[in-house]
Design an enzyme around this catalytic site. Structure first.
Site, PDB file in Angstrom:
ATOM      1  N   ARG A  49       0.876  -1.172   0.000  1.00 33.41           N
ATOM      2  CA  ARG A  49       0.000   0.000   0.000  1.00 33.41           C
ATOM      3  C   ARG A  49       0.912   1.220   0.000  1.00 33.41           C
ATOM      4  NH1 ARG A  49      -1.342   2.912   4.338  1.00 33.41           N
ATOM      5  NH2 ARG A  49      -3.237   4.146   4.316  1.00 33.41           N
ATOM      6  N   SER A 117     -12.641  -2.515   0.966  1.00 32.16           N
ATOM      7  CA  SER A 117     -12.724  -1.754   2.211  1.00 32.16           C
ATOM      8  C   SER A 117     -14.163  -1.338   2.459  1.00 32.16           C
ATOM      9  CB  SER A 117     -11.883  -0.478   2.124  1.00 32.16           C
ATOM     10  OG  SER A 117     -10.518  -0.782   2.081  1.00 32.16           O
ATOM     11  N   LYS A 146      -4.228   6.624   8.887  1.00 35.77           N
ATOM     12  CA  LYS A 146      -4.923   6.994   7.643  1.00 35.77           C
ATOM     13  C   LYS A 146      -5.593   8.349   7.838  1.00 35.77           C
ATOM     14  CE  LYS A 146      -8.654   5.194   4.647  1.00 35.77           C
ATOM     15  NZ  LYS A 146      -8.079   5.223   3.311  1.00 35.77           N
TER      16      LYS A 146
HETATM   17  N1  TZP Z   1      -7.934   1.684   6.500  1.00 33.78           N
HETATM   18  C1  TZP Z   1      -8.749   1.896   7.517  1.00 33.78           C
HETATM   19  S1  TZP Z   1      -7.898   2.287   8.930  1.00 33.78           S
HETATM   20  C2  TZP Z   1      -6.409   2.141   8.140  1.00 33.78           C
HETATM   21  C3  TZP Z   1      -6.612   1.804   6.810  1.00 33.78           C
HETATM   22  C4  TZP Z   1      -5.571   1.622   5.798  1.00 33.78           C
HETATM   23  C5  TZP Z   1      -5.109   2.373   8.822  1.00 33.78           C
HETATM   24  C6  TZP Z   1      -4.747   1.276   9.751  1.00 33.78           C
HETATM   25  O1  TZP Z   1      -3.532   1.579  10.394  1.00 33.78           O
HETATM   26  P1  TZP Z   1      -3.289   1.277  11.936  1.00 33.78           P
HETATM   27  O2  TZP Z   1      -1.954   1.924  12.207  1.00 33.78           O
HETATM   28  O3  TZP Z   1      -3.203  -0.212  12.085  1.00 33.78           O
HETATM   29  O4  TZP Z   1      -4.404   1.902  12.706  1.00 33.78           O
END
Ligand code: TZP
Ligand code: MG
Length: 220
Positions: A49, A117, A146
């Site tokens: 990603r 998602s 994010k």
């Molecule tokens: N999609 C929803 S939350 C997220 C993504 C890519 C980020 C998740 O990162 P983390 O650090 O595990 O909370």
């Protein structure tokens, strides 16, 4: 028959501990060692990603990551980009609500695992009905990884979706760490997807090992 065989192969893919990259954690040579340590210590699926990179660099990095995953028997996914997933012959592609439509991705990448998602119950239901092979559901908890994340949806959404559609894997994402993992697994999540709980840890490999142990215990 071919369809049944493909379904069997797909269902054999282990999404229990799904590690994602983030631009903040793929900017230094040392992360390549870190990633390999994680692949050796219990990561079952991996997603490339990269939000701020162009095709040429993504192809190079994506190929290098795919080779690492192959070496360690870890399933390999590409985020957002069907073209890159195809070019790398990844095991699957993961798309969001604003990427190419799920139907289009499925059509052009037959036999592969297409994840979607979903940020809430409605998106989850719609995605399952549209044939997503698994859902990445979240953020479940607040996350600072994010920037454009939707509001946290909480664990009850997992329970509701799994009650209605027990056969579609739901992978919980967003703010999940060692302390929160049992709660999401007990709510019915088939696995967790994480970034900072691993890459932000002092020892990422140890974090992977501990998350995996906690998941296994919570599933018992
Ligand atoms: N999609 C929803 S939350 C997220 C993504 C890519 C980020 C998740 O990162 P983390 O650090 O595990 O909370
Ligand atoms: Mg996306």
């Amino acid at each position: 028959l071919e369809r049944e065989v493909l379904a069997l192969i797909k269902s054999a893919v282990d999404l229990t501990l799904y590690l994602l990259t983030d631009d903040a954690y793929l900017n230094e040579e040392k992360f390549w060692r870190v990633i390999e340590d994680c692949l050796k210590n219990g990561v079952t699926a991996f997603q490339y990603r990269a939000k701020g990179k162009k095709g040429a660099e993504m192809y190079r990095e994506g190929m290098r990551l795919k080779e690492l995953c192959e070496k360690h028997g870890v399933s390999y996914f590409v985020n957002d980009r069907l073209d890159l997933g195809m070019a790398l012959n990844a095991d699957g592609v993961h798309v969001g609500q604003e990427d190419l439509p799920l139907e289009v991705v499925k059509k052009h990448f037959p036999g592969k695992i297409i994840g979607l998602s979903a940020t809430n119950y409605e998106e989850g239901i719609t995605g399952i009905k549209a044939g997503a092979d698994y859902l990445g559901l979240g953020p479940i908890f607040p996350t600072s990884t994010k920037e454009d994340a939707a509001p946290p949806c909480g664990v009850e959404v997992i329970r509701k979706l799994k009650e209605e559609f027990p056969n579609t894997p739901v992978i919980a994402i967003g703010g999940i760490d060692k302390e929160k993992v049992s709660e999401v697994i007990r709510a019915g999540a088939d696995g967790i997807a994480v970034i900072s709980a691993v890459f932000g840890a002092e020892s990422p490999a140890k974090a992977v090992y501990e998350l995996r142990e906690t998941i296994i215990k919570a599933k018992e």
